[in-house]
Motif scaffolding. Sequence first.
Motif, PDB file in Angstrom:
ATOM      1  N   ASN A 160       0.824  -1.209   0.000  1.00 59.60           N
ATOM      2  CA  ASN A 160       0.000   0.000   0.000  1.00 59.60           C
ATOM      3  C   ASN A 160       0.860   1.262   0.000  1.00 59.60           C
ATOM      4  OD1 ASN A 160      -2.300  -1.602   0.153  1.00 59.60           O
ATOM      5  ND2 ASN A 160      -2.389  -1.499   2.383  1.00 59.60           N
ATOM      6  N   LEU A 161       1.926   1.245   0.786  1.00 61.85           N
ATOM      7  CA  LEU A 161       2.760   2.437   0.953  1.00 61.85           C
ATOM      8  C   LEU A 161       3.737   2.655  -0.196  1.00 61.85           C
ATOM      9  CD1 LEU A 161       3.656   2.380   4.760  1.00 61.85           C
ATOM     10  CD2 LEU A 161       2.250   4.053   3.573  1.00 61.85           C
ATOM     11  N   LEU A 162       4.419   1.600  -0.601  1.00 57.38           N
ATOM     12  CA  LEU A 162       5.478   1.737  -1.594  1.00 57.38           C
ATOM     13  C   LEU A 162       4.998   2.379  -2.900  1.00 57.38           C
ATOM     14  CD1 LEU A 162       8.446   1.219  -2.217  1.00 57.38           C
ATOM     15  CD2 LEU A 162       7.807  -1.077  -3.016  1.00 57.38           C
ATOM     16  N   PRO A 163       3.869   1.945  -3.463  1.00 61.40           N
ATOM     17  CA  PRO A 163       3.413   2.585  -4.708  1.00 61.40           C
ATOM     18  C   PRO A 163       3.143   4.077  -4.552  1.00 61.40           C
ATOM     19  CG  PRO A 163       2.280   0.510  -4.375  1.00 61.40           C
ATOM     20  CD  PRO A 163       3.006   0.807  -3.092  1.00 61.40           C
ATOM     21  N   ALA A 164       2.640   4.480  -3.384  1.00 60.28           N
ATOM     22  CA  ALA A 164       2.361   5.903  -3.163  1.00 60.28           C
ATOM     23  C   ALA A 164       3.645   6.711  -3.117  1.00 60.28           C
ATOM     24  CB  ALA A 164       1.583   6.087  -1.862  1.00 60.28           C
ATOM     25  N   LEU A 165       4.704   6.111  -2.584  1.00 58.49           N
ATOM     26  CA  LEU A 165       5.969   6.830  -2.416  1.00 58.49           C
ATOM     27  C   LEU A 165       6.751   6.965  -3.718  1.00 58.49           C
ATOM     28  CD1 LEU A 165       7.164   5.327   0.997  1.00 58.49           C
ATOM     29  CD2 LEU A 165       5.929   7.462   0.588  1.00 58.49           C
ATOM     30  N   VAL A 166       6.468   6.094  -4.679  1.00 58.67           N
ATOM     31  CA  VAL A 166       7.229   6.157  -5.932  1.00 58.67           C
ATOM     32  C   VAL A 166       6.396   6.677  -7.095  1.00 58.67           C
ATOM     33  CG1 VAL A 166       8.796   4.325  -5.220  1.00 58.67           C
ATOM     34  CG2 VAL A 166       6.720   3.746  -6.488  1.00 58.67           C
ATOM     35  N   GLY A 167       5.181   7.141  -6.812  1.00 62.47           N
ATOM     36  CA  GLY A 167       4.422   7.842  -7.840  1.00 62.47           C
ATOM     37  C   GLY A 167       3.541   6.992  -8.730  1.00 62.47           C
ATOM     38  N   VAL A 168       3.102   5.820  -8.271  1.00 58.86           N
ATOM     39  CA  VAL A 168       2.175   5.000  -9.051  1.00 58.86           C
ATOM     40  C   VAL A 168       0.848   5.742  -9.203  1.00 58.86           C
ATOM     41  CG1 VAL A 168       0.791   2.876  -8.994  1.00 58.86           C
ATOM     42  CG2 VAL A 168       3.221   2.805  -8.424  1.00 58.86           C
ATOM     43  N   ARG A 169       0.260   5.671 -10.378  1.00 57.44           N
ATOM     44  CA  ARG A 169      -1.029   6.336 -10.606  1.00 57.44           C
ATOM     45  C   ARG A 169      -2.115   5.665  -9.780  1.00 57.44           C
ATOM     46  NH1 ARG A 169       1.614   6.845 -15.565  1.00 57.44           N
ATOM     47  NH2 ARG A 169       1.173   4.659 -16.075  1.00 57.44           N
ATOM     48  N   PHE A 170      -2.985   6.488  -9.174  1.00 58.62           N
ATOM     49  CA  PHE A 170      -3.995   5.949  -8.268  1.00 58.62           C
ATOM     50  C   PHE A 170      -4.948   4.996  -8.980  1.00 58.62           C
ATOM     51  CE2 PHE A 170      -8.279   6.254  -6.370  1.00 58.62           C
ATOM     52  CZ  PHE A 170      -8.009   5.607  -5.176  1.00 58.62           C
ATOM     53  N   ALA A 171      -5.360   5.323 -10.188  1.00 61.59           N
ATOM     54  CA  ALA A 171      -6.296   4.457 -10.910  1.00 61.59           C
ATOM     55  C   ALA A 171      -5.707   3.057 -11.083  1.00 61.59           C
ATOM     56  CB  ALA A 171      -6.644   5.061 -12.260  1.00 61.59           C
ATOM     57  N   ASN A 172      -4.425   2.982 -11.459  1.00 62.54           N
ATOM     58  CA  ASN A 172      -3.774   1.678 -11.605  1.00 62.54           C
ATOM     59  C   ASN A 172      -3.628   0.975 -10.262  1.00 62.54           C
ATOM     60  OD1 ASN A 172      -3.538   1.907 -14.367  1.00 62.54           O
ATOM     61  ND2 ASN A 172      -1.438   2.657 -14.318  1.00 62.54           N
ATOM     62  N   PHE A 173      -3.311   1.754  -9.225  1.00 61.52           N
ATOM     63  CA  PHE A 173      -3.220   1.176  -7.880  1.00 61.52           C
ATOM     64  C   PHE A 173      -4.551   0.555  -7.475  1.00 61.52           C
ATOM     65  CE2 PHE A 173      -4.059   1.548  -3.356  1.00 61.52           C
ATOM     66  CZ  PHE A 173      -2.957   0.927  -2.790  1.00 61.52           C
ATOM     67  N   PHE A 174      -5.638   1.251  -7.723  1.00 66.53           N
ATOM     68  CA  PHE A 174      -6.946   0.812  -7.254  1.00 66.53           C
ATOM     69  C   PHE A 174      -7.379  -0.493  -7.924  1.00 66.53           C
ATOM     70  CE2 PHE A 174     -11.549   0.667  -7.106  1.00 66.53           C
ATOM     71  CZ  PHE A 174     -11.826   1.035  -5.797  1.00 66.53           C
ATOM     72  N   TRP A 175      -7.338  -0.512  -9.267  1.00 71.56           N
ATOM     73  CA  TRP A 175      -7.882  -1.702  -9.928  1.00 71.56           C
ATOM     74  C   TRP A 175      -6.945  -2.903  -9.827  1.00 71.56           C
ATOM     75  CZ3 TRP A 175      -5.892  -4.621 -13.817  1.00 71.56           C
ATOM     76  CH2 TRP A 175      -4.972  -4.052 -14.706  1.00 71.56           C
ATOM     77  N   THR A 176      -5.638  -2.681  -9.781  1.00 69.92           N
ATOM     78  CA  THR A 176      -4.736  -3.818  -9.604  1.00 69.92           C
ATOM     79  C   THR A 176      -4.824  -4.383  -8.190  1.00 69.92           C
ATOM     80  OG1 THR A 176      -2.882  -2.313  -9.109  1.00 69.92           O
ATOM     81  CG2 THR A 176      -3.092  -3.115 -11.383  1.00 69.92           C
ATOM     82  N   THR A 177      -5.114  -3.516  -7.212  1.00 65.72           N
ATOM     83  CA  THR A 177      -5.339  -3.999  -5.852  1.00 65.72           C
ATOM     84  C   THR A 177      -6.580  -4.876  -5.798  1.00 65.72           C
ATOM     85  OG1 THR A 177      -4.263  -2.080  -4.823  1.00 65.72           O
ATOM     86  CG2 THR A 177      -5.831  -3.318  -3.470  1.00 65.72           C
ATOM     87  N   ALA A 178      -7.684  -4.366  -6.345  1.00 62.36           N
ATOM     88  CA  ALA A 178      -8.936  -5.115  -6.323  1.00 62.36           C
ATOM     89  C   ALA A 178      -8.801  -6.455  -7.037  1.00 62.36           C
ATOM     90  CB  ALA A 178     -10.044  -4.283  -6.963  1.00 62.36           C
ATOM     91  N   LEU A 179      -8.099  -6.472  -8.162  1.00 60.24           N
ATOM     92  CA  LEU A 179      -7.939  -7.709  -8.925  1.00 60.24           C
ATOM     93  C   LEU A 179      -6.908  -8.634  -8.280  1.00 60.24           C
ATOM     94  CD1 LEU A 179      -8.659  -9.293 -11.500  1.00 60.24           C
ATOM     95  CD2 LEU A 179      -6.790  -8.082 -12.659  1.00 60.24           C
ATOM     96  N   GLY A 180      -5.799  -8.062  -7.830  1.00 64.92           N
ATOM     97  CA  GLY A 180      -4.692  -8.874  -7.334  1.00 64.92           C
ATOM     98  C   GLY A 180      -4.952  -9.573  -6.012  1.00 64.92           C
ATOM     99  N   ILE A 181      -5.854  -9.032  -5.192  1.00 64.65           N
ATOM    100  CA  ILE A 181      -6.110  -9.665  -3.889  1.00 64.65           C
ATOM    101  C   ILE A 181      -7.211 -10.721  -3.955  1.00 64.65           C
ATOM    102  CG2 ILE A 181      -5.335  -7.613  -2.636  1.00 64.65           C
ATOM    103  CD1 ILE A 181      -8.232  -6.928  -2.085  1.00 64.65           C
ATOM    104  N   ILE A 182      -7.838 -10.886  -5.106  1.00 61.52           N
ATOM    105  CA  ILE A 182      -8.934 -11.857  -5.205  1.00 61.52           C
ATOM    106  C   ILE A 182      -8.489 -13.281  -4.873  1.00 61.52           C
ATOM    107  CG2 ILE A 182     -10.502 -12.999  -6.825  1.00 61.52           C
ATOM    108  CD1 ILE A 182     -11.000 -10.300  -8.121  1.00 61.52           C
ATOM    109  N   PRO A 183      -7.358 -13.792  -5.406  1.00 62.20           N
ATOM    110  CA  PRO A 183      -6.977 -15.171  -5.065  1.00 62.20           C
ATOM    111  C   PRO A 183      -6.813 -15.400  -3.563  1.00 62.20           C
ATOM    112  CG  PRO A 183      -5.719 -14.422  -6.963  1.00 62.20           C
ATOM    113  CD  PRO A 183      -6.437 -13.214  -6.417  1.00 62.20           C
ATOM    114  N   GLY A 184      -6.094 -14.496  -2.890  1.00 64.01           N
ATOM    115  CA  GLY A 184      -5.931 -14.635  -1.443  1.00 64.01           C
ATOM    116  C   GLY A 184      -7.246 -14.507  -0.705  1.00 64.01           C
ATOM    117  N   ALA A 185      -8.100 -13.587  -1.166  1.00 63.41           N
ATOM    118  CA  ALA A 185      -9.409 -13.403  -0.529  1.00 63.41           C
ATOM    119  C   ALA A 185     -10.255 -14.661  -0.647  1.00 63.41           C
ATOM    120  CB  ALA A 185     -10.133 -12.213  -1.163  1.00 63.41           C
ATOM    121  N   LEU A 186     -10.186 -15.323  -1.781  1.00 64.81           N
ATOM    122  CA  LEU A 186     -10.940 -16.568  -1.957  1.00 64.81           C
ATOM    123  C   LEU A 186     -10.482 -17.634  -0.962  1.00 64.81           C
ATOM    124  CD1 LEU A 186     -11.096 -16.810  -5.845  1.00 64.81           C
ATOM    125  CD2 LEU A 186     -13.063 -16.692  -4.310  1.00 64.81           C
TER     126      LEU A 186
END
Length: 241
Positions: A160-186
Amino acid sequence: MAESMQSPGWRRYIPIAIIAAVALIGAFTLRDYLSFETLRDNRESLLQFQRDNPLLLGAVFVAIYVTIVSFSLPGAAVASVTGGFLFGLPLGTALNVLSATIGASVIFLAARWGLGAALSAKIDASEGRLRRLREGLRENEISVMLLLRLVPAVPFFVANLLPALVGVRFANFFWTTALGIIPGALVFTSIGGGLGAVFDRGETPDLSLLWEPRIIGPILGLCALAALPMVIKAFRGGKGV
């Protein structure tokens, strides 16, 4: 908007300072409460409340989970399992993903508004290897973000922190987070689906299930798929991270 985020002043550090303070206090005061023992002791009351007020319980669950993630409090794994216990696999997974994504976004925006804005500006003005790493990240932003979410060894708050500190775009952060955590959430939600039987046997949930070959294998396969664009670009002579 960008000018206000990068403007000098101590006020921009308030959100991340509050998050850090609450996380530190919560680590010492809430660990015994946000636990499977608490869930076991209150299971009947929670199930009765779920039957009587399913919508209200769903809203309260999301609010609590978002708070846990936003302030990096102990108990995120317990919350994920609780989602499966109270709502079943389909709805529980959806609520877990929604809550974790919102909470992660809160940390991201707080860090971006404060430390992230200043650090990002310094990296942009720098030369040499640091600048090249930043450019490489921008070229492979989506692949890197998906890897951060899919690799179980990466702590959630770091992702969560590292992308914010290096300038990742929020839109990409949001949707990749939602998609990327699905396997673990399942995985965690499915554990919660059988939690009643675990409690009846006087046991606690086995969260090491995530590391079993039949579970970690497909997740590592998704990691390889996420990294594939970077590998192809490297073979074609493009810049990598």
